[in-house]
Design an enzyme around this catalytic site. Structure first.
Site, PDB file in Angstrom:
ATOM      1  N   LYS A 126      15.398   0.129   5.221  1.00 28.90           N
ATOM      2  CA  LYS A 126      14.954   0.782   3.977  1.00 28.90           C
ATOM      3  C   LYS A 126      15.208   2.296   4.024  1.00 28.90           C
ATOM      4  O   LYS A 126      15.758   2.869   3.091  1.00 28.90           O
ATOM      5  CB  LYS A 126      13.461   0.479   3.776  1.00 28.90           C
ATOM      6  CG  LYS A 126      12.774   1.269   2.697  1.00 28.90           C
ATOM      7  CD  LYS A 126      12.881   0.642   1.346  1.00 28.90           C
ATOM      8  CE  LYS A 126      12.272   1.563   0.294  1.00 28.90           C
ATOM      9  NZ  LYS A 126      12.507   1.131  -1.058  1.00 28.90           N
ATOM     10  N   THR A 180       6.328   0.677   1.927  1.00 32.33           N
ATOM     11  CA  THR A 180       7.335   1.480   2.629  1.00 32.33           C
ATOM     12  C   THR A 180       6.584   2.450   3.525  1.00 32.33           C
ATOM     13  O   THR A 180       5.873   3.338   3.023  1.00 32.33           O
ATOM     14  CB  THR A 180       8.192   2.288   1.628  1.00 32.33           C
ATOM     15  OG1 THR A 180       8.811   1.368   0.732  1.00 32.33           O
ATOM     16  CG2 THR A 180       9.271   3.080   2.359  1.00 32.33           C
ATOM     17  N   LEU A 238       0.833  -1.206   0.000  1.00 32.95           N
ATOM     18  CA  LEU A 238       0.000   0.000   0.000  1.00 32.95           C
ATOM     19  C   LEU A 238       0.864   1.252   0.000  1.00 32.95           C
ATOM     20  O   LEU A 238       2.065   1.189   0.293  1.00 32.95           O
ATOM     21  CB  LEU A 238      -0.913  -0.046   1.232  1.00 32.95           C
ATOM     22  CG  LEU A 238      -1.894  -1.229   1.217  1.00 32.95           C
ATOM     23  CD1 LEU A 238      -2.496  -1.468   2.601  1.00 32.95           C
ATOM     24  CD2 LEU A 238      -2.996  -0.996   0.188  1.00 32.95           C
ATOM     25  N   PRO A 239       0.270   2.417  -0.294  1.00 33.43           N
ATOM     26  CA  PRO A 239       1.095   3.629  -0.451  1.00 33.43           C
ATOM     27  C   PRO A 239       1.862   4.066   0.798  1.00 33.43           C
ATOM     28  O   PRO A 239       3.047   4.370   0.707  1.00 33.43           O
ATOM     29  CB  PRO A 239       0.072   4.695  -0.860  1.00 33.43           C
ATOM     30  CG  PRO A 239      -1.054   3.931  -1.489  1.00 33.43           C
ATOM     31  CD  PRO A 239      -1.123   2.637  -0.740  1.00 33.43           C
ATOM     32  N   LYS A 286       9.464  10.962  -0.579  1.00 36.27           N
ATOM     33  CA  LYS A 286       8.689  10.228   0.440  1.00 36.27           C
ATOM     34  C   LYS A 286       9.642   9.513   1.407  1.00 36.27           C
ATOM     35  O   LYS A 286       9.494   9.597   2.626  1.00 36.27           O
ATOM     36  CB  LYS A 286       7.776   9.204  -0.246  1.00 36.27           C
ATOM     37  CG  LYS A 286       7.079   8.301   0.744  1.00 36.27           C
ATOM     38  CD  LYS A 286       6.412   7.088   0.114  1.00 36.27           C
ATOM     39  CE  LYS A 286       6.018   6.110   1.230  1.00 36.27           C
ATOM     40  NZ  LYS A 286       5.452   4.869   0.753  1.00 36.27           N
TER      41      LYS A 286
HETATM   42  P1  NAD Z   1       0.884   2.509  -6.331  1.00 35.03           P
HETATM   43  O1  NAD Z   1       0.299   3.815  -5.974  1.00 35.03           O
HETATM   44  O2  NAD Z   1       1.146   2.184  -7.758  1.00 35.03           O
HETATM   45  O3  NAD Z   1      -0.017   1.321  -5.739  1.00 35.03           O
HETATM   46  C1  NAD Z   1      -0.698   1.372  -4.524  1.00 35.03           C
HETATM   47  C2  NAD Z   1      -1.990   0.604  -4.705  1.00 35.03           C
HETATM   48  O4  NAD Z   1      -2.650   0.515  -3.438  1.00 35.03           O
HETATM   49  C3  NAD Z   1      -2.954   1.283  -5.677  1.00 35.03           C
HETATM   50  O5  NAD Z   1      -3.344   0.354  -6.673  1.00 35.03           O
HETATM   51  C4  NAD Z   1      -4.131   1.697  -4.789  1.00 35.03           C
HETATM   52  O6  NAD Z   1      -5.378   1.635  -5.446  1.00 35.03           O
HETATM   53  C5  NAD Z   1      -4.032   0.666  -3.692  1.00 35.03           C
HETATM   54  N1  NAD Z   1      -4.688   1.071  -2.446  1.00 35.03           N
HETATM   55  C6  NAD Z   1      -4.585   2.248  -1.780  1.00 35.03           C
HETATM   56  N2  NAD Z   1      -5.318   2.209  -0.653  1.00 35.03           N
HETATM   57  C7  NAD Z   1      -5.900   0.992  -0.618  1.00 35.03           C
HETATM   58  C8  NAD Z   1      -6.787   0.367   0.286  1.00 35.03           C
HETATM   59  N3  NAD Z   1      -7.226   0.967   1.373  1.00 35.03           N
HETATM   60  N4  NAD Z   1      -7.181  -0.908   0.013  1.00 35.03           N
HETATM   61  C9  NAD Z   1      -6.734  -1.540  -1.099  1.00 35.03           C
HETATM   62  N5  NAD Z   1      -5.899  -0.988  -1.993  1.00 35.03           N
HETATM   63  C10 NAD Z   1      -5.492   0.256  -1.758  1.00 35.03           C
HETATM   64  O7  NAD Z   1       2.232   2.399  -5.469  1.00 35.03           O
HETATM   65  P2  NAD Z   1       3.474   1.423  -5.740  1.00 35.03           P
HETATM   66  O8  NAD Z   1       4.447   2.102  -6.629  1.00 35.03           O
HETATM   67  O9  NAD Z   1       2.962   0.063  -6.071  1.00 35.03           O
HETATM   68  O10 NAD Z   1       4.128   1.416  -4.275  1.00 35.03           O
HETATM   69  C11 NAD Z   1       3.586   0.639  -3.202  1.00 35.03           C
HETATM   70  C12 NAD Z   1       4.524   0.740  -2.027  1.00 35.03           C
HETATM   71  O11 NAD Z   1       5.814   0.274  -2.413  1.00 35.03           O
HETATM   72  C13 NAD Z   1       4.726   2.180  -1.517  1.00 35.03           C
HETATM   73  O12 NAD Z   1       4.799   2.147  -0.124  1.00 35.03           O
HETATM   74  C14 NAD Z   1       6.049   2.591  -2.143  1.00 35.03           C
HETATM   75  O13 NAD Z   1       6.729   3.562  -1.372  1.00 35.03           O
HETATM   76  C15 NAD Z   1       6.782   1.256  -2.136  1.00 35.03           C
HETATM   77  N6  NAD Z   1       7.863   1.147  -3.153  1.00 35.03           N
HETATM   78  C16 NAD Z   1       7.632   1.545  -4.440  1.00 35.03           C
HETATM   79  C17 NAD Z   1       8.665   1.428  -5.381  1.00 35.03           C
HETATM   80  C18 NAD Z   1       8.451   1.848  -6.812  1.00 35.03           C
HETATM   81  O14 NAD Z   1       9.456   1.939  -7.549  1.00 35.03           O
HETATM   82  N7  NAD Z   1       7.234   2.103  -7.272  1.00 35.03           N
HETATM   83  C19 NAD Z   1       9.898   0.892  -4.997  1.00 35.03           C
HETATM   84  C20 NAD Z   1      10.071   0.453  -3.682  1.00 35.03           C
HETATM   85  C21 NAD Z   1       9.031   0.587  -2.765  1.00 35.03           C
END
Ligand code: NAD
Length: 296
Positions: free
Chosen positions: A171, A96, A65-66, A246
């Site tokens: 992290k 994260t 999740l975000p 972030k």
């Molecule tokens: P994203 O925004 O693409 O995906 C998040 C998903 O969570 C979305 O599809 C959203 O609809 C869903 N969501 C939000 N609230 C929700 C809820 N209450 N119930 C169900 N679903 C819900 O984000 P991402 O890029 O996939 O990143 C996810 C996590 O991974 C974050 O914490 C980010 O910091 C971490 N991260 C991302 C990357 C990257 O390169 N994108 C790398 C390392 C870590």
């Protein structure tokens, strides 16, 4: 093969869930986006209508999740995952998030009779798609051992960083270092150029001298020396400046609560906030070199 739940099917969670499916697991999936659910259902997942449905009759639930409030909201309360799942269910939170939330949700999970690990990742969308993520895991030895077979499907390097929350600590420390080193590398290239030194020449010297670091050798912020770096693709992410911001904010929050002095981390946070304010948070984080050059 195991029965799993997966909640949060975004840029990272989508491909991670798909890798669990490809490995033959039965996966119930939930996201706020119906399209994200449909993309996994097309590959054999079972779509459910609420997050709690993904936590029923499964051995393990993965969340991606975000940020902290989303995780606390999905796990906690009378209608949260911890209230819905059977005792002994394993929860892996790969989002994260801030260390405090990670530790308090893990405490609540333990009180509810569950096993929980925090397992944030590095490796980006490419790593999620290729199943080559690095996982930094916080939790008990038992939790780590139970999570490992599932993490092995989604990642290549799996580290046990210690007790609950320590995955998040690893992290934020790593990404604070990365943010600082990217700024330092960028400054060196900007200064070299202004003084008449060709970027490739500086790279050839510094990458084999004491200034060498990952930000230079694997992800060089100027076009040319490292063909795969986003600098050669107009700074398309990659890892966006907004995501770096972030993580730097999380690092500063953690530093404040631990009373640690992280002045360069604070400076890095301010510089990435300028990227955001100039409307460039979707640019790759190595685009900070353009800010330093005065090009943004
Ligand atoms: P994203 O925004 O693409 O995906 C998040 C998903 O969570 C979305 O599809 C959203 O609809 C869903 N969501 C939000 N609230 C929700 C809820 N209450 N119930 C169900 N679903 C819900 O984000 P991402 O890029 O996939 O990143 C996810 C996590 O991974 C974050 O914490 C980010 O910091 C971490 N991260 C991302 C990357 C990257 O390169 N994108 C790398 C390392 C870590």
């Amino acid at each position: 093969m195991a029965k799993l739940g997966f909640i949060g099917l975004g840029n990272m969670g989508g491909p991670m869930a798909r890798n669990l499916l490809k490995a033959g697991h039965e996966v119930k999936v939930f996201d706020l986006s119906a399209d994200a659910i449909a993309a996994c259902v097309a590959l054999g997942a079972v779509g459910v209508e609420q997050a709690v449905d993904a936590a029923r009759d499964v051995e393990c639930v993965v969340t991606m999740l975000p940020a902290g409030p989303h995780v606390a909201g999905v796990y906690g309360g009378a209608d949260g995952l911890l209230a819905a799942a059977e005792k002994g269910t394993l929860f892996i939170d790969s989002s994260t998030i801030d260390v405090e939330t990670a530790r308090s949700v893990a405490r609540d999970a333990e009180t509810a009779g569950m096993v929980m690990v925090d397992a944030p990742v590095s490796g980006g969308v490419g790593g999620a798609e290729g199943g080559t993520l690095t996982f930094m895991v916080g939790g008990t030895e038992t939790g780590f051992a139970q999570a490992q077979p599932f993490l092995d499907v989604m990642g290549k390097n799996i580290f046990h960083a210690g007790a609950s929350g320590n995955g998040q600590v690893a992290k934020v420390c790593n990404n604070m270092l990365l943010g600082i080193s990217m700024i330092a590398t960028s400054e060196a290239f900007v200064l070299g150029e202004k003084l008449g030194l060709d970027a490739q020449t500086l790279f050839d010297i510094s990458s084999t001298a004491s200034g060498q670091c990952w930000s230079m050798t694997s992800y060089c912020p100027v076009p040319g020396p490292v063909p795969t770096s986003p600098a050669n693709n107009d700074y398309a992410p990659g890892f966006s400046a907004g995501m770096m911001l972030k993580d730097l904010r999380l690092a500063q929050g953690a530093a404040q609560s631990a009373k640690a002095s992280t002045p360069l981390g604070a400076m890095a946070e301010s510089l990435y906030a300028l990227m955001e304010q100039s409307g460039n948070d979707q640019m790759d984080f190595s685009g900070i070199v353009k800010l330093l050059k005065g090009d943004l």
